[in-house]
Motif scaffolding. Structure first.
Motif, short mmCIF file in Angstrom:
data_model
loop_
_atom_site.label_atom_id
_atom_site.label_comp_id
_atom_site.label_asym_id
_atom_site.label_seq_id
_atom_site.Cartn_x
_atom_site.Cartn_y
_atom_site.Cartn_z
N ASP A 159 0.80 -1.10 0.00
CA ASP A 159 0.00 0.04 0.06
C ASP A 159 0.83 1.32 0.00
N GLU A 160 2.12 1.08 0.81
CA GLU A 160 2.97 2.35 0.79
C GLU A 160 3.57 2.80 -0.61
N ILE A 161 4.06 1.77 -1.30
CA ILE A 161 4.50 1.94 -2.62
C ILE A 161 3.42 2.04 -3.88
N ASP A 162 2.12 1.77 -3.47
CA ASP A 162 1.09 1.86 -4.47
C ASP A 162 0.42 3.33 -4.17
N THR A 163 1.22 4.26 -4.54
CA THR A 163 0.88 5.62 -4.07
C THR A 163 -0.66 5.98 -4.56
N ASP A 164 -0.80 5.65 -5.89
CA ASP A 164 -2.20 5.92 -6.32
C ASP A 164 -3.07 5.17 -5.98
N GLY A 165 -2.91 4.06 -5.29
CA GLY A 165 -3.93 3.24 -4.51
C GLY A 165 -4.78 2.68 -5.48
N GLU B 207 6.05 3.90 -9.71
CA GLU B 207 5.87 3.49 -8.13
C GLU B 207 6.94 2.60 -7.72
N LEU B 208 7.23 1.63 -8.32
CA LEU B 208 8.27 0.80 -8.12
C LEU B 208 9.71 1.34 -7.92
N ALA B 209 9.99 2.36 -8.97
CA ALA B 209 11.27 3.05 -8.58
C ALA B 209 11.22 3.75 -7.63
N GLU B 210 10.21 4.50 -7.37
CA GLU B 210 10.17 5.29 -6.02
C GLU B 210 10.13 4.63 -4.69
N GLY C 172 -4.23 -0.56 -6.57
CA GLY C 172 -3.97 -1.98 -6.19
C GLY C 172 -2.89 -2.60 -6.92
N ARG C 173 -2.21 -1.85 -7.76
CA ARG C 173 -1.36 -2.50 -8.44
C ARG C 173 0.12 -1.45 -8.70
N ILE C 174 1.31 -1.72 -8.49
CA ILE C 174 2.43 -1.08 -8.70
C ILE C 174 3.11 -1.07 -10.03
N ASN C 175 3.06 0.08 -10.61
CA ASN C 175 3.66 0.30 -11.85
C ASN C 175 5.03 0.67 -11.58
#
Ligand SMILES: [Ca+2]
Ligand SMILES: [Ca+2]
Length: 67
Positions: free
Chosen positions: A11-17, A25-28, A19-22
């Motif tokens: 949830d922390e990495i999935d900043t736009d919420g 978001e992954l790089a950040e 439910g998927r990590i693009n």
């Protein structure tokens, strides 16, 4: 790592919420976690967990990555 910890991290990495990590978001997320090594390499390695090749990591794929 427990299921709850995994979910919290996801949830922390999935900043736009959504439910998927693009990849952005992954790089950040890797930067925020202070990942060692080359960022592009880390991202590339993480994207190998993208089992269905849709370009994003869902929770199941993310879980596999951290196992
Ligand atoms: Ca997202
Ligand atoms: Ca995927």
């Amino acid at each position: 790592m427990t299921e709850a910890e995994l979910r919290a991290l996801f949830d922390e990495i999935d900043t736009d919420g959504d439910g998927r990590i693009n990849i952005v978001e992954l790089a950040e997320g890797i930067k925020a976690e202070g990942g060692q090594g080359h960022l592009a390499e880390e991202v590339k390695k993480a994207m190998e967990a993208d089992a269905n090749h849709d370009g994003v990591l869902d929770f199941e794929e993310f879980r596999t990555l951290l196992k």
